[in-house]
Design a protein around this motif. Structure first.
Motif, PDB file in Angstrom:
ATOM      1  N   VAL A   1      46.715  36.266  31.969  1.00 52.80           N
ATOM      2  CA  VAL A   1      45.895  36.366  33.390  1.00 52.80           C
ATOM      3  C   VAL A   1      44.824  35.527  32.969  1.00 52.80           C
ATOM      4  CG1 VAL A   1      44.875  37.465  35.161  1.00 52.80           C
ATOM      5  CG2 VAL A   1      47.144  38.071  34.527  1.00 52.80           C
ATOM      6  N   LYS A   2      44.127  35.968  31.759  1.00 44.19           N
ATOM      7  CA  LYS A   2      42.818  35.397  31.566  1.00 44.19           C
ATOM      8  C   LYS A   2      42.698  33.962  31.114  1.00 44.19           C
ATOM      9  CE  LYS A   2      39.396  35.802  27.682  1.00 44.19           C
ATOM     10  NZ  LYS A   2      38.960  36.515  26.528  1.00 44.19           N
ATOM     11  N   ASN A   3      43.962  33.636  30.621  1.00 45.95           N
ATOM     12  CA  ASN A   3      44.008  32.264  29.880  1.00 45.95           C
ATOM     13  C   ASN A   3      44.540  31.402  31.004  1.00 45.95           C
ATOM     14  OD1 ASN A   3      42.916  32.419  27.113  1.00 45.95           O
ATOM     15  ND2 ASN A   3      44.619  33.577  26.787  1.00 45.95           N
ATOM     16  N   ARG A   4      45.272  31.723  31.863  1.00 49.10           N
ATOM     17  CA  ARG A   4      46.079  30.912  32.733  1.00 49.10           C
ATOM     18  C   ARG A   4      45.872  30.860  34.320  1.00 49.10           C
ATOM     19  NH1 ARG A   4      50.230  28.284  29.683  1.00 49.10           N
ATOM     20  NH2 ARG A   4      50.141  29.319  27.737  1.00 49.10           N
ATOM     21  N   ALA A   5      45.432  32.204  34.852  1.00 49.44           N
ATOM     22  CA  ALA A   5      45.748  32.400  36.219  1.00 49.44           C
ATOM     23  C   ALA A   5      44.610  31.657  36.954  1.00 49.44           C
ATOM     24  CB  ALA A   5      45.697  33.823  36.745  1.00 49.44           C
ATOM     25  N   ASN A   6      44.819  30.988  38.044  1.00 44.31           N
ATOM     26  CA  ASN A   6      44.139  30.340  38.876  1.00 44.31           C
ATOM     27  C   ASN A   6      43.971  30.738  40.231  1.00 44.31           C
ATOM     28  OD1 ASN A   6      46.223  28.623  39.467  1.00 44.31           O
ATOM     29  ND2 ASN A   6      45.257  26.785  39.667  1.00 44.31           N
ATOM     30  N   LEU A   7      44.815  31.661  40.539  1.00 43.40           N
ATOM     31  CA  LEU A   7      44.815  32.156  41.911  1.00 43.40           C
ATOM     32  C   LEU A   7      45.173  33.806  41.536  1.00 43.40           C
ATOM     33  CD1 LEU A   7      44.945  32.573  44.850  1.00 43.40           C
ATOM     34  CD2 LEU A   7      47.520  32.059  44.684  1.00 43.40           C
TER      35      LEU A   7
ATOM     36  N   SER B   1      51.188  26.362  45.799  1.00 41.72           N
ATOM     37  CA  SER B   1      50.515  25.206  45.191  1.00 41.72           C
ATOM     38  C   SER B   1      49.728  25.583  43.612  1.00 41.72           C
ATOM     39  CB  SER B   1      49.631  24.563  45.913  1.00 41.72           C
ATOM     40  OG  SER B   1      48.587  25.393  46.560  1.00 41.72           O
ATOM     41  N   CYS B   2      49.626  27.124  43.489  1.00 39.78           N
ATOM     42  CA  CYS B   2      48.741  27.431  42.421  1.00 39.78           C
ATOM     43  C   CYS B   2      49.531  27.118  41.169  1.00 39.78           C
ATOM     44  CB  CYS B   2      48.242  28.920  42.404  1.00 39.78           C
ATOM     45  SG  CYS B   2      49.842  30.067  41.954  1.00 39.78           S
ATOM     46  N   ARG B   3      48.585  26.897  40.097  1.00 40.14           N
ATOM     47  CA  ARG B   3      49.134  26.688  38.626  1.00 40.14           C
ATOM     48  C   ARG B   3      49.907  27.862  38.063  1.00 40.14           C
ATOM     49  NH1 ARG B   3      44.698  25.026  35.725  1.00 40.14           N
ATOM     50  NH2 ARG B   3      44.520  27.384  35.031  1.00 40.14           N
ATOM     51  N   PHE B   4      49.080  29.011  38.170  1.00 38.13           N
ATOM     52  CA  PHE B   4      49.741  30.467  37.653  1.00 38.13           C
ATOM     53  C   PHE B   4      48.815  31.383  38.520  1.00 38.13           C
ATOM     54  CE2 PHE B   4      49.725  34.106  35.508  1.00 38.13           C
ATOM     55  CZ  PHE B   4      50.722  34.053  34.348  1.00 38.13           C
TER      56      PHE B   4
ATOM     57  N   THR C   1      56.479  27.779  41.425  1.00 32.31           N
ATOM     58  CA  THR C   1      55.165  27.857  40.335  1.00 32.31           C
ATOM     59  C   THR C   1      55.714  29.069  39.396  1.00 32.31           C
ATOM     60  OG1 THR C   1      52.809  27.780  40.214  1.00 32.31           O
ATOM     61  CG2 THR C   1      53.817  29.156  41.872  1.00 32.31           C
ATOM     62  N   LYS C   2      54.434  29.366  38.860  1.00 30.60           N
ATOM     63  CA  LYS C   2      54.615  30.525  37.922  1.00 30.60           C
ATOM     64  C   LYS C   2      53.435  31.637  38.438  1.00 30.60           C
ATOM     65  CE  LYS C   2      54.907  32.754  33.943  1.00 30.60           C
ATOM     66  NZ  LYS C   2      55.992  33.760  34.050  1.00 30.60           N
ATOM     67  N   PHE C   3      54.405  32.875  38.815  1.00 30.90           N
ATOM     68  CA  PHE C   3      53.732  33.980  39.490  1.00 30.90           C
ATOM     69  C   PHE C   3      54.042  35.200  38.798  1.00 30.90           C
ATOM     70  CE2 PHE C   3      51.006  33.123  43.252  1.00 30.90           C
ATOM     71  CZ  PHE C   3      50.593  34.231  43.491  1.00 30.90           C
ATOM     72  N   ALA C   4      53.069  36.146  38.742  1.00 34.89           N
ATOM     73  CA  ALA C   4      53.418  37.342  38.154  1.00 34.89           C
ATOM     74  C   ALA C   4      52.847  38.513  39.075  1.00 34.89           C
ATOM     75  CB  ALA C   4      52.965  37.575  36.768  1.00 34.89           C
ATOM     76  N   LEU C   5      53.340  39.647  38.805  1.00 36.55           N
ATOM     77  CA  LEU C   5      52.747  40.920  39.731  1.00 36.55           C
ATOM     78  C   LEU C   5      52.475  42.059  38.508  1.00 36.55           C
ATOM     79  CD1 LEU C   5      54.398  42.412  42.766  1.00 36.55           C
ATOM     80  CD2 LEU C   5      53.826  43.934  40.959  1.00 36.55           C
ATOM     81  N   MET C   6      51.620  42.544  38.851  1.00 35.69           N
ATOM     82  CA  MET C   6      50.987  43.715  37.927  1.00 35.69           C
ATOM     83  C   MET C   6      50.633  44.957  38.606  1.00 35.69           C
ATOM     84  SD  MET C   6      48.760  43.708  34.378  1.00 35.69           S
ATOM     85  CE  MET C   6      49.527  42.169  34.126  1.00 35.69           C
ATOM     86  N   PRO C   7      51.129  46.148  38.773  1.00 39.22           N
ATOM     87  CA  PRO C   7      50.452  47.326  39.251  1.00 39.22           C
ATOM     88  C   PRO C   7      49.165  47.706  38.495  1.00 39.22           C
ATOM     89  CG  PRO C   7      52.738  47.641  38.655  1.00 39.22           C
ATOM     90  CD  PRO C   7      52.397  46.498  37.844  1.00 39.22           C
TER      91      PRO C   7
ATOM     92  N   THR D   1      40.882  31.075  42.323  1.00 40.48           N
ATOM     93  CA  THR D   1      40.674  31.608  43.923  1.00 40.48           C
ATOM     94  C   THR D   1      40.806  33.009  43.879  1.00 40.48           C
ATOM     95  OG1 THR D   1      41.125  29.394  44.557  1.00 40.48           O
ATOM     96  CG2 THR D   1      41.417  31.191  45.971  1.00 40.48           C
ATOM     97  N   VAL D   2      40.136  33.875  44.427  1.00 45.13           N
ATOM     98  CA  VAL D   2      40.319  35.291  44.462  1.00 45.13           C
ATOM     99  C   VAL D   2      40.611  35.522  45.921  1.00 45.13           C
ATOM    100  CG1 VAL D   2      39.595  37.622  43.882  1.00 45.13           C
ATOM    101  CG2 VAL D   2      38.911  35.585  42.393  1.00 45.13           C
ATOM    102  N   VAL D   3      41.782  36.392  46.217  1.00 46.46           N
ATOM    103  CA  VAL D   3      41.916  36.922  47.398  1.00 46.46           C
ATOM    104  C   VAL D   3      42.194  38.448  47.476  1.00 46.46           C
ATOM    105  CG1 VAL D   3      43.740  36.607  49.426  1.00 46.46           C
ATOM    106  CG2 VAL D   3      43.167  34.896  47.693  1.00 46.46           C
TER     107      VAL D   3
END
Ligand code: SF4
Length: 428
Positions: free
Chosen positions: A134-140, A242-245, A278-284, A176-178
């Motif tokens: 998340v720290k290195n890649r997430a842009n959404l 459309s996000c990268r990660f 795209t690349k997407f993940a979920l975390m509780p 971008t933070v939602v």
């Protein structure tokens, strides 16, 4: 004395960069820790004169306490072991073995927080990642039903929002933070977009998002009672595709509202759909320091993450039947062993009232509502301050807990392993 890179085991972030200063046998500083972490280190580091064992309110030796607790548990027909989210994996492992020997139930705090996430994972799988990714890649970054600014104060700064990573060198500017929640919260200040969903309408919103992500048509009228407009949802679906990660962090606003595990099933399926483009993940957003650890330990040893019953000699899983609140509500439990938790203070009234009717054994690091009603009380060393061990971060990464202070109390692991040995002698 300065201890560097100490792990804070208070919340699910399990930050491993705390510099702890010990002076005159007390923790005087916990550098890098947030306000919750500082309070945890400084409070648990205070000397106390509580006896290590109490039986019916009277001080006793460890041997006497083990004997009293073991005979109480060995005599019972339907005991339940509960809690375990704020202790080490080594202690949790002993608790599972004890539940098996007793032929009773074992349940952890997961059943009253993220149990629905565990049930959804079993149903549809878990597309996930580590907080390092998340720290290195997430842009959404999307927080749904969660208020990290108050519950996990360093989550945004250390991992998900302002931290700079390999592919997010500008930190906050690269993301971008939602925030999706039923009302604005202190976390809203960190969000670019806030969607306010009507209470109990998360499932409908997640299902509509799935349809949009799959390119299907959604009528404005079908969203009428969700509190979110079609325009807002189309915009979010577009950003997600459309996000990268992307990463979706889910909190108890989803797990403990109408729909429960179906909300999480919808969220997991949405993330699965997104991985086609795209690349997407979920975390509780796991709360207690090692609640992820107890799920892991229970799952390795029994196949199930919480609410496990051994009364037929093999593990069985049934949330609603073998979970603490339900076993108590139905008046089935005839003995309770509470480990590193405070069920009297945290369970619903209908369940906690029953705790007054059954013998309770409590193992905890400090006095609590539960130790006040318990027949046998063991004071234990705090895992991560008075004793070493292992804890799992919310992304299932195991970390080593250090010992930074001497303590007169035994560890949870030692108490539980001695209880296990004594119960085995009494209950062959
Ligand atoms: S965010 Fe959580 S783990 Fe990190 S320092 Fe604060 S309380 Fe401790």
């Amino acid at each position: 004395m300065l201890y560097e890179h100490v792990v804070c085991a208070f919340c699910g972030c399990v930050c491993d960069d705390i510099d702890v200063t010990v002076e005159d046998g007390r923790i005087t500083q916990a550098k890098n820790a947030c306000v919750l972490g500082k309070a945890w280190f400084l409070d648990h580091g205070k000397p106390t004169d509580l006896p290590a064992v109490r039986i019916d309110g009277q001080a006793a030796s460890l041997e006497e306490g083990i004997d009293a607790a073991a005979s109480l548990l060995a005599r019972s027909h339907y005991p339940i072991i509960y809690g375990l989210s704020s202790t080490s994996c080594e202690a949790q492992r002993q608790a599972v073995a004890l539940a098996e020997v007793l032929g009773g139930c074992i349940d952890c705090c997961t059943s009253v927080c993220h149990g629905p996430s565990g049930m959804a994972v079993q149903g549809v799988g878990e597309p996930t990642c580590t907080l390092g990714e998340v720290k290195n890649r997430a842009n959404l970054v999307i927080y749904w039903g969660s208020n990290p600014a108050e519950s996990h104060p360093r989550h945004m700064t250390r991992y998900a929002v302002t931290s700079r990573g390999m592919f997010t060198p500008n930190g906050r500017k690269d993301r971008t933070v939602v925030l999706v929640d039923v009302r604005p919260s202190p976390s809203s200040r960190a969000a670019d977009i806030q969607l306010t969903v009507r209470p109990g309408k998360d499932f409908e919103l997640l299902w509509a998002l799935r349809a949009l992500v799959q390119g299907q048509k959604v009528e404005e009228s079908s969203l009428a009672d969700t509190g979110v407009t079609l325009e807002q949802l189309v915009d979010l679906a577009g950003r997600m595709k459309s996000c990268r990660f992307g990463v979706l962090f889910v909190g108890q606003g989803l797990t403990q509202s109408r729909g429960k595990h179906m909300n999480l099933t919808a969220a997991f399926l949405l993330v699965r759909d997104l991985n086609r483009t795209t690349k997407f993940a979920l975390m509780p957003m796991r709360g207690h320091g090692n609640v992820t650890g107890v799920d892991n330990v229970l799952a390795w040893q029994t196949g199930y993450p919480f609410g496990v019953n051994f009364s037929r000699g093999c593990p069985r899983f049934n949330p609603g039947e073998f979970t603490m609140v339900d076993v108590l509500r139905r008046g089935e439990a005839d003995a309770v062993l509470s480990v590193a938790s405070d069920p009297v203070a945290s369970l619903p009234n209908s369940a906690r009232r029953r705790l007054a009717d059954v013998p309770v054994v409590a193992i905890d690091t400090h006095d609590s509502e539960t130790t006040r009603i318990a027949r046998v009380v063991f004071m234990a060393a705090t895992a991560g301050i008075g004793v070493e061990g292992t804890a799992y971060r919310m992304d299932n990464v195991p970390l080593h807990l250090s010992k930074v202070l001497p303590t007169p109390y035994p560890s949870d692991e030692e108490i539980l392993s001695r209880l296990l040995a004594r119960v085995k002698e009494m209950k062959p």
